[in-house]
Design a protein around this motif. Structure first.
Motif, PDB file in Angstrom:
ATOM      1  N   THR A 246      -2.431  -1.074   0.621  1.00  0.00           N
ATOM      2  CA  THR A 246      -2.415  -2.401   1.232  1.00  0.00           C
ATOM      3  C   THR A 246      -3.793  -3.044   1.266  1.00  0.00           C
ATOM      4  OG1 THR A 246      -0.528  -1.848   2.610  1.00  0.00           O
ATOM      5  CG2 THR A 246      -1.892  -3.650   3.371  1.00  0.00           C
ATOM      6  N   SER A 247      -4.789  -2.287   1.630  1.00  0.00           N
ATOM      7  CA  SER A 247      -6.126  -2.871   1.780  1.00  0.00           C
ATOM      8  C   SER A 247      -7.034  -2.628   0.571  1.00  0.00           C
ATOM      9  CB  SER A 247      -6.793  -2.328   3.043  1.00  0.00           C
ATOM     10  OG  SER A 247      -6.918  -0.931   2.953  1.00  0.00           O
ATOM     11  N   THR A 248      -6.484  -2.116  -0.507  1.00  0.00           N
ATOM     12  CA  THR A 248      -7.285  -1.865  -1.706  1.00  0.00           C
ATOM     13  C   THR A 248      -7.569  -3.184  -2.418  1.00  0.00           C
ATOM     14  OG1 THR A 248      -6.274   0.306  -1.986  1.00  0.00           O
ATOM     15  CG2 THR A 248      -7.360  -0.646  -3.918  1.00  0.00           C
ATOM     16  N   GLN A 249      -8.821  -3.435  -2.634  1.00  0.00           N
ATOM     17  CA  GLN A 249      -9.223  -4.677  -3.293  1.00  0.00           C
ATOM     18  C   GLN A 249      -8.721  -4.700  -4.735  1.00  0.00           C
ATOM     19  OE1 GLN A 249     -13.425  -5.381  -3.271  1.00  0.00           O
ATOM     20  NE2 GLN A 249     -13.149  -7.588  -3.457  1.00  0.00           N
TER      21      GLN A 249
ATOM     22  N   PRO B  19      -7.400 -10.439  -4.702  1.00  0.00           N
ATOM     23  CA  PRO B  19      -8.715  -9.904  -4.342  1.00  0.00           C
ATOM     24  C   PRO B  19      -8.703  -9.117  -3.026  1.00  0.00           C
ATOM     25  CG  PRO B  19      -8.877 -12.237  -4.898  1.00  0.00           C
ATOM     26  CD  PRO B  19      -7.423 -11.875  -4.901  1.00  0.00           C
ATOM     27  N   GLU B  20      -7.869  -9.524  -2.070  1.00  0.00           N
ATOM     28  CA  GLU B  20      -7.853  -8.877  -0.766  1.00  0.00           C
ATOM     29  C   GLU B  20      -6.767  -7.819  -0.625  1.00  0.00           C
ATOM     30  OE1 GLU B  20      -4.903 -12.108  -0.722  1.00  0.00           O
ATOM     31  OE2 GLU B  20      -6.971 -12.019  -1.364  1.00  0.00           O
ATOM     32  N   GLY B  21      -5.974  -7.576  -1.662  1.00  0.00           N
ATOM     33  CA  GLY B  21      -4.885  -6.611  -1.583  1.00  0.00           C
ATOM     34  C   GLY B  21      -3.584  -7.300  -1.201  1.00  0.00           C
ATOM     35  N   LEU B  22      -2.647  -6.551  -0.627  1.00  0.00           N
ATOM     36  CA  LEU B  22      -1.341  -7.104  -0.258  1.00  0.00           C
ATOM     37  C   LEU B  22      -1.457  -8.010   0.967  1.00  0.00           C
ATOM     38  CD1 LEU B  22       0.917  -3.927  -0.507  1.00  0.00           C
ATOM     39  CD2 LEU B  22       0.745  -5.774  -2.149  1.00  0.00           C
ATOM     40  N   ASN B  23      -0.575  -8.990   1.040  1.00  0.00           N
ATOM     41  CA  ASN B  23      -0.529  -9.805   2.249  1.00  0.00           C
ATOM     42  C   ASN B  23       0.553  -9.263   3.181  1.00  0.00           C
ATOM     43  OD1 ASN B  23       2.007 -10.923   1.499  1.00  0.00           O
ATOM     44  ND2 ASN B  23       0.998 -12.538   0.338  1.00  0.00           N
ATOM     45  N   SER B  24       0.666  -9.834   4.380  1.00  0.00           N
ATOM     46  CA  SER B  24       1.601  -9.308   5.381  1.00  0.00           C
ATOM     47  C   SER B  24       3.056  -9.449   4.937  1.00  0.00           C
ATOM     48  CB  SER B  24       1.385  -9.996   6.723  1.00  0.00           C
ATOM     49  OG  SER B  24       1.590 -11.384   6.600  1.00  0.00           O
ATOM     50  N   GLU B  25       3.365 -10.483   4.151  1.00  0.00           N
ATOM     51  CA  GLU B  25       4.736 -10.649   3.648  1.00  0.00           C
ATOM     52  C   GLU B  25       5.088  -9.534   2.665  1.00  0.00           C
ATOM     53  OE1 GLU B  25       6.954 -13.754   0.777  1.00  0.00           O
ATOM     54  OE2 GLU B  25       5.930 -14.650   2.501  1.00  0.00           O
TER      55      GLU B  25
END
Length: 105
Positions: free
Chosen positions: A27-30, A61-67
């Motif tokens: 999820t948080s992997t760039q 760039p920021e990884g997955l979003n909350s959706e």
């Protein structure tokens, strides 16, 4: 035939659960590019299911979003229940075959 369909369902749902778990873990992997599992009917019709895995699009760039995360969490619950259902199909088929064998004995 039910056993074959059940086994293919077990395998496809196991793979799909792995795809969701991989997406959630990253999820948080760039620049991570999430994947999506797609189920397809196996040929000949009624013989089971296959799975294909495709990218969802461009890496963010920021990884997955909350959706995306909510979708993957929901999908993982669906895949888990579908896996359990396919296991019950196989169990029922094995019991039915066992009953037929006992009748002939």
């Amino acid at each position: 035939m039910s056993t074959t369909a059940g086994l293919s369902g077990l395998y496809a749902n196991q793979q799909a659960l792995g795809v969701s778990a991989h997406n959630i873990a990253n999820t948080s992997t760039q620049n991570f590019q999430p994947q999506q599992a797609s189920f397809h009917e196996a040929q000949p019709a009624g013989s089971g299911v296959t799975l294909s895995v495709e990218g969802r699009g461009l890496a963010r760039p920021e990884g997955l979003n909350s959706e995306d995360l909510a979708t993957d969490l929901t999908n993982s619950l669906v895949y888990k229940q579908s896996f359990a259902l396919n296991a019950k199909v196989i169990q029922f088929e094995n019991e039915r075959v066992g009953t037929l064998i006992d009748i002939k004995a």
